[in-house]
Motif scaffolding. Structure first.
Motif, PDB file in Angstrom:
ATOM      1  N   ILE A  65       0.825  -1.203   0.000  1.00 45.99           N
ATOM      2  CA  ILE A  65       0.000   0.000   0.000  1.00 45.99           C
ATOM      3  C   ILE A  65       0.861   1.256   0.000  1.00 45.99           C
ATOM      4  O   ILE A  65       0.474   2.301  -0.537  1.00 45.99           O
ATOM      5  N   GLU A  66       2.078   1.129   0.555  1.00 43.88           N
ATOM      6  CA  GLU A  66       2.932   2.306   0.676  1.00 43.88           C
ATOM      7  C   GLU A  66       3.474   2.780  -0.669  1.00 43.88           C
ATOM      8  O   GLU A  66       3.958   3.917  -0.777  1.00 43.88           O
ATOM      9  N   GLN A  67       3.367   1.950  -1.725  1.00 43.68           N
ATOM     10  CA  GLN A  67       3.842   2.368  -3.047  1.00 43.68           C
ATOM     11  C   GLN A  67       3.003   3.510  -3.608  1.00 43.68           C
ATOM     12  O   GLN A  67       3.434   4.225  -4.526  1.00 43.68           O
ATOM     13  N   PHE A  68       1.790   3.674  -3.051  1.00 43.52           N
ATOM     14  CA  PHE A  68       0.898   4.709  -3.582  1.00 43.52           C
ATOM     15  C   PHE A  68       1.066   6.044  -2.865  1.00 43.52           C
ATOM     16  O   PHE A  68       0.470   7.042  -3.277  1.00 43.52           O
ATOM     17  N   LYS A  69       1.852   6.051  -1.830  1.00 40.35           N
ATOM     18  CA  LYS A  69       2.021   7.275  -1.051  1.00 40.35           C
ATOM     19  C   LYS A  69       2.638   8.380  -1.903  1.00 40.35           C
ATOM     20  O   LYS A  69       3.620   8.169  -2.611  1.00 40.35           O
ATOM     21  N   GLY A  70       2.020   9.548  -1.873  1.00 39.18           N
ATOM     22  CA  GLY A  70       2.506  10.687  -2.645  1.00 39.18           C
ATOM     23  C   GLY A  70       1.993  10.742  -4.063  1.00 39.18           C
ATOM     24  O   GLY A  70       2.344  11.664  -4.815  1.00 39.18           O
ATOM     25  N   THR A  71       1.158   9.753  -4.460  1.00 40.48           N
ATOM     26  CA  THR A  71       0.685   9.704  -5.855  1.00 40.48           C
ATOM     27  C   THR A  71      -0.815   9.948  -5.999  1.00 40.48           C
ATOM     28  O   THR A  71      -1.307  10.131  -7.109  1.00 40.48           O
ATOM     29  N   LEU A  72      -1.542   9.960  -4.892  1.00 42.95           N
ATOM     30  CA  LEU A  72      -3.008   9.877  -4.969  1.00 42.95           C
ATOM     31  C   LEU A  72      -3.655  11.061  -5.666  1.00 42.95           C
ATOM     32  O   LEU A  72      -4.708  10.909  -6.298  1.00 42.95           O
ATOM     33  N   THR A  73      -3.087  12.224  -5.548  1.00 41.01           N
ATOM     34  CA  THR A  73      -3.707  13.408  -6.159  1.00 41.01           C
ATOM     35  C   THR A  73      -2.980  13.876  -7.413  1.00 41.01           C
ATOM     36  O   THR A  73      -3.279  14.942  -7.940  1.00 41.01           O
ATOM     37  N   THR A  74      -2.051  13.049  -7.896  1.00 37.61           N
ATOM     38  CA  THR A  74      -1.285  13.463  -9.081  1.00 37.61           C
ATOM     39  C   THR A  74      -2.015  13.162 -10.375  1.00 37.61           C
ATOM     40  O   THR A  74      -1.797  13.821 -11.392  1.00 37.61           O
ATOM     41  N   SER A  75      -2.876  12.130 -10.343  1.00 34.84           N
ATOM     42  CA  SER A  75      -3.628  11.799 -11.549  1.00 34.84           C
ATOM     43  C   SER A  75      -4.813  10.920 -11.204  1.00 34.84           C
ATOM     44  O   SER A  75      -4.818  10.236 -10.163  1.00 34.84           O
ATOM     45  N   ALA A  76      -5.802  10.925 -12.067  1.00 31.41           N
ATOM     46  CA  ALA A  76      -6.983  10.071 -11.868  1.00 31.41           C
ATOM     47  C   ALA A  76      -6.577   8.604 -11.904  1.00 31.41           C
ATOM     48  O   ALA A  76      -7.091   7.780 -11.141  1.00 31.41           O
ATOM     49  N   LYS A  77      -5.627   8.265 -12.777  1.00 30.98           N
ATOM     50  CA  LYS A  77      -5.187   6.883 -12.919  1.00 30.98           C
ATOM     51  C   LYS A  77      -4.541   6.382 -11.629  1.00 30.98           C
ATOM     52  O   LYS A  77      -4.813   5.255 -11.171  1.00 30.98           O
ATOM     53  N   ASN A  78      -3.713   7.198 -11.016  1.00 27.96           N
ATOM     54  CA  ASN A  78      -3.043   6.780  -9.778  1.00 27.96           C
ATOM     55  C   ASN A  78      -4.035   6.618  -8.630  1.00 27.96           C
ATOM     56  O   ASN A  78      -3.919   5.687  -7.828  1.00 27.96           O
ATOM     57  N   LEU A  79      -4.995   7.535  -8.555  1.00 20.42           N
ATOM     58  CA  LEU A  79      -5.999   7.428  -7.502  1.00 20.42           C
ATOM     59  C   LEU A  79      -6.803   6.150  -7.665  1.00 20.42           C
ATOM     60  O   LEU A  79      -7.061   5.429  -6.688  1.00 20.42           O
ATOM     61  N   LEU A  80      -7.172   5.842  -8.885  1.00 12.98           N
ATOM     62  CA  LEU A  80      -7.946   4.628  -9.141  1.00 12.98           C
ATOM     63  C   LEU A  80      -7.153   3.386  -8.769  1.00 12.98           C
ATOM     64  O   LEU A  80      -7.683   2.462  -8.131  1.00 12.98           O
ATOM     65  N   LYS A  81      -5.886   3.337  -9.141  1.00 12.72           N
ATOM     66  CA  LYS A  81      -5.052   2.174  -8.808  1.00 12.72           C
ATOM     67  C   LYS A  81      -5.003   1.944  -7.300  1.00 12.72           C
ATOM     68  O   LYS A  81      -5.124   0.812  -6.825  1.00 12.72           O
ATOM     69  N   ALA A  82      -4.828   3.011  -6.554  1.00 14.81           N
ATOM     70  CA  ALA A  82      -4.730   2.888  -5.096  1.00 14.81           C
ATOM     71  C   ALA A  82      -6.047   2.409  -4.497  1.00 14.81           C
ATOM     72  O   ALA A  82      -6.064   1.523  -3.625  1.00 14.81           O
ATOM     73  N   LEU A  83      -7.149   2.967  -4.955  1.00 16.42           N
ATOM     74  CA  LEU A  83      -8.455   2.579  -4.401  1.00 16.42           C
ATOM     75  C   LEU A  83      -8.804   1.148  -4.784  1.00 16.42           C
ATOM     76  O   LEU A  83      -9.372   0.403  -3.974  1.00 16.42           O
ATOM     77  N   GLN A  84      -8.473   0.750  -5.998  1.00 18.68           N
ATOM     78  CA  GLN A  84      -8.744  -0.631  -6.417  1.00 18.68           C
ATOM     79  C   GLN A  84      -7.906  -1.618  -5.606  1.00 18.68           C
ATOM     80  O   GLN A  84      -8.392  -2.687  -5.209  1.00 18.68           O
ATOM     81  N   PHE A  85      -6.660  -1.268  -5.359  1.00 20.44           N
ATOM     82  CA  PHE A  85      -5.789  -2.131  -4.564  1.00 20.44           C
ATOM     83  C   PHE A  85      -6.363  -2.286  -3.147  1.00 20.44           C
ATOM     84  O   PHE A  85      -6.443  -3.388  -2.612  1.00 20.44           O
ATOM     85  N   ASN A  86      -6.783  -1.179  -2.558  1.00 21.92           N
ATOM     86  CA  ASN A  86      -7.344  -1.222  -1.214  1.00 21.92           C
ATOM     87  C   ASN A  86      -8.643  -2.021  -1.182  1.00 21.92           C
ATOM     88  O   ASN A  86      -8.921  -2.743  -0.217  1.00 21.92           O
ATOM     89  N   THR A  87      -9.437  -1.911  -2.245  1.00 24.19           N
ATOM     90  CA  THR A  87     -10.692  -2.654  -2.326  1.00 24.19           C
ATOM     91  C   THR A  87     -10.436  -4.159  -2.316  1.00 24.19           C
ATOM     92  O   THR A  87     -11.104  -4.919  -1.602  1.00 24.19           O
ATOM     93  N   GLU A  88      -9.474  -4.601  -3.115  1.00 25.13           N
ATOM     94  CA  GLU A  88      -9.191  -6.033  -3.182  1.00 25.13           C
ATOM     95  C   GLU A  88      -8.658  -6.560  -1.851  1.00 25.13           C
ATOM     96  O   GLU A  88      -9.022  -7.660  -1.409  1.00 25.13           O
ATOM     97  N   LEU A  89      -7.814  -5.774  -1.199  1.00 25.52           N
ATOM     98  CA  LEU A  89      -7.323  -6.182   0.121  1.00 25.52           C
ATOM     99  C   LEU A  89      -8.475  -6.269   1.119  1.00 25.52           C
ATOM    100  O   LEU A  89      -8.563  -7.211   1.904  1.00 25.52           O
ATOM    101  N   SER A  90      -9.346  -5.288   1.088  1.00 23.77           N
ATOM    102  CA  SER A  90     -10.467  -5.250   2.016  1.00 23.77           C
ATOM    103  C   SER A  90     -11.391  -6.432   1.815  1.00 23.77           C
ATOM    104  O   SER A  90     -11.844  -7.062   2.783  1.00 23.77           O
ATOM    105  N   LYS A  91     -11.658  -6.740   0.579  1.00 24.20           N
ATOM    106  CA  LYS A  91     -12.546  -7.868   0.277  1.00 24.20           C
ATOM    107  C   LYS A  91     -11.965  -9.178   0.806  1.00 24.20           C
ATOM    108  O   LYS A  91     -12.665  -9.990   1.427  1.00 24.20           O
ATOM    109  N   GLU A  92     -10.682  -9.387   0.582  1.00 24.62           N
ATOM    110  CA  GLU A  92     -10.047 -10.624   1.038  1.00 24.62           C
ATOM    111  C   GLU A  92      -9.940 -10.655   2.561  1.00 24.62           C
ATOM    112  O   GLU A  92     -10.135 -11.695   3.193  1.00 24.62           O
ATOM    113  N   ALA A  93      -9.646  -9.503   3.151  1.00 26.98           N
ATOM    114  CA  ALA A  93      -9.533  -9.438   4.611  1.00 26.98           C
ATOM    115  C   ALA A  93     -10.862  -9.761   5.276  1.00 26.98           C
ATOM    116  O   ALA A  93     -10.911 -10.449   6.300  1.00 26.98           O
TER     117      ALA A  93
END
Length: 630
Positions: A65-93
């Motif tokens: 998750i730390e790979q997304f730090k500092g990228t969330l507001t730089t582009s729509a693509k980066n924000l989406l990647k981070a949220l999708q990654f968190n979603t998949e982790l949450s679902k499995e958890a």
């Protein structure tokens, strides 16, 4: 709904106000219960070993998750990647925690599964600390930027509701460092609840009594729930006295447990700059605090209707003085409302017909495909709940079925939760599939209304009809008045703590006694409250769920209004209700209910509920008057 930590995304888990009773099934070992009445947890993981492999795999991903730090507001693509990654982790958890938690619930004495839960709580708390940068970083942008991102990247649209709410609650979001500390606090903030659950379910000693029949009985919560409904008043006296005085022996410890939980609520509220624990609980779901206060005020103004119910019960029982220990006892002699589980499922399925073929056929799947763990067994968690956290699978229901009429009602209640989880998971993307308790309890109590109306239409015998009508009145007592009584107690103890006043077991008992005596008209001679009832607060697990119980009451009033429309054959009302069940958390709860057809910011739902209660009491008094003239 109670979330374990930021990573976990739970669907509804609800505990009934009345913990399920036990009969002879309490003596049945789990191995002796036919498989068809037990959960099939292989629907989640085929084995404990497979669960362990999933935990190991998930653990290896959490640091990413730390790979997304500092990228969330730089582009729509980066924000989406981070949220999708968190979603998949949450679902499995959620899936991993569900397996460990439900395995533990089947035998709370088995420390293996308790250890698995503790392991996950530490793991997820650590992840929460690592992911603490997400909200603060997103909030460094303005909402216009996020709106532009969603237009640029359509995949972000499913996160709109969560992002909008994030900005709405921005004033209560902390810095990254502070959010990390808040996440780590999860390691300790749930200790009081864990200690309470372990002690009350597994380690609280059981006093031994001798009943009027000469039978010797060890009185735990299961036996208390059974014998408080006994026809023999002397036995009720014996069991009540032993049970509550046993709790009083540990009032100091129970007081420290509950006070610890109250302090945890205060810590979270103050850390996030809320005015009170109540506001901290309601504001994230955009529920006005006035809804809570209005419920308490309206119930207190309508206590005369509750007194009418108590006087009817006194009349039917033929006692000179109605006592608190009489409230669960049968009021009609020689009417034995017992239902086998097969009879219960048939009645429930028949009552749900107004909701359509898809609804009914899915309930049949839940019954036939082992979504339900039916009977009590040694060590099994008491009560009942539905958990819909397995997004890609199906919900699960825990029961402690004992063939009482209340158990039939509990079954349809939990199926209401299960169906809301089923339709929301089926219809909504994962980020909006979850829903809050404020709307969850509508789906459950709605089913109770349908069951009552179905059964009462079939009954011709006056005594049976009286028994069913009184049972339904008991629902008004248990869901509207009793849960609001709990809500008032919960509000009072938090207010006392927030004013710097000490809370001990004795203090809790004094506050509780004052409220319960007012609700039941003790001073007016309506219902006598024995001194030992001041310990009842220690029996209620809901007080560890942060302003949870009021939602039973508000939902009951909403479901009365909605069910009347659906039962009238209004097809638009049915469509609106099914849309509501499928809406998950796609909007704020007050708005979801408005779309379904009920405005919870108005007094109309409460007024309709009191009118419905008085209508039932009119019918009871009519039958009683007719019988007395014979």
């Amino acid at each position: 709904m109670k979330k374990i930590n930021p990573l976990m995304k739970f669907a509804v888990m609800t505990f009934l106000g009345m913990l399920a009773a036990m009969t002879t099934y309490s003596q049945q070992n789990r191995a002796d219960i036919p498989e068809k009445y037990t959960w099939n947890l292989t629907d989640i993981f085929p084995s404990d070993e497979a669960w362990r492999e999933a935990v190991t795999e998930l653990s290896g991903k959490l640091d990413q998750i730390e790979q997304f730090k500092g990228t969330l507001t730089t582009s729509a693509k980066n924000l989406l990647k981070a949220l999708q990654f968190n979603t998949e982790l949450s679902k499995e958890a959620s899936k991993i925690y569900l397996y460990a938690g439900m395995s533990s619930d089947l035998d709370t004495r088995n420390m293996k599964y308790s250890g698995m839960k503790q392991e996950l709580q530490q793991l997820f708390s650590a992840f929460g600390a690592k992911a603490a940068f997400i909200e603060p970083e997103i909030l460094t942008a303005d909402w216009a930027t996020i709106e532009n991102f969603m237009q640029e990247e359509p995949g972000l649209e499913i996160y709109r509701m969560n992002l909008a709410n994030m900005f709405r609650t921005k004033a209560h979001t902390l810095s990254e460092t502070e959010e990390r500390i808040m996440a780590l606090s999860g390691l300790v903030s749930g200790v009081s609840q864990s200690v309470y659950s372990s002690f009350s379910n597994a380690e609280l000693p059981k006093p031994e009594v001798t009943l009027s029949s000469g039978e010797t009985l060890s009185v735990g919560s299961a036996e208390y729930n059974r014998y408080r409904a006994a026809a023999n008043r002397a036995d009720r006296e014996i069991v009540f006295d032993a049970f509550w005085n046993n709790y009083a022996r540990f009032r100091g410890s129970f007081g420290e447990m509950l006070y610890g939980n109250v302090k945890a609520d205060m810590f979270r509220a103050r850390a996030r700059h809320y005015e009170s624990s109540l506001q901290a609980s309601l504001y994230p779901n955009n529920i006005p605090a006035e809804v809570y206060h209005s419920l308490v005020d309206n119930v207190n103004k309508n206590l005369p209707a509750f007194y009418r119910y108590l006087n009817i019960k006194k009349r039917m029982m033929g006692v000179d003085t109605l006592k608190y220990l009489d409230l669960y006892a049968p009021v009609v002699k020689d009417v034995d409302l017992k239902y086998s589980y097969e009879e219960a499922t048939r009645l429930v399925l028949e009552s749900l017909q107004p909701l359509g073929d898809e609804y009914v056929s899915t309930v049949e799947k839940a019954i036939n495909e082992r979504w339900i763990d039916v009977y009590p067994a040694p060590g099994k968690r008491s009560g009942a709940y539905s958990n819909g956290a397995h997004y890609d699978g199906h919900p699960f229901i825990l029961l402690n079925y004992t063939e009482l009429y209340d158990d039939v009602s509990t079954l349809t209640h939990e199926l209401g939760h299960t169906m809301q989880s089923y339709f929301s998971n089926k219809t909504q993307p994962y980020p909006t599939a979850d829903y809050v308790t404020f709307v969850a309890e509508v789906a459950s109590t709605f089913n109770e209304v349908l069951l009552f109306n179905h059964i009462i239409e079939q009954v011709k015998d006056d005594d049976v009809k009286l028994s069913i009508l009184m049972n339904w009145l008991d629902r008004f007592k248990g869901t509207l008045f009793r849960q609001t009584q709990f809500a008032e107690f919960e509000l009072k103890i938090h207010e006392e703590a927030e004013q710097g006043k000490p809370l001990t077991g004795d203090t809790f008992s004094e506050i509780y006694a004052d409220i319960v005596k007012r609700y039941y008209g003790h001073e007016q001679g309506i219902c006598h409250i024995d001194d030992y009832i001041n310990m009842e607060w220690a029996f209620i697990p809901h007080f560890y769920y942060n302003f949870y119980v009021y939602q039973y009451s508000t939902s009951f009033t909403a479901s009365i209004s909605l069910a009347e429309k659906v039962m009238s054959g209004d097809q638009q009302a049915l469509k609106n209700y099914m849309d509501f069940l499928s809406a998950g958390g796609s909007d704020y709860p007050i708005e979801l209910l408005k779309k379904a057809g009920v405005d919870m910011t108005s007094s109309e739902p409460f007024e309709k509920t009191i009118a419905a209660m008085n209508k039932v009491m009119d019918e009871i008094e009519h039958i009683l008057n007719k019988k007395e003239k014979k």
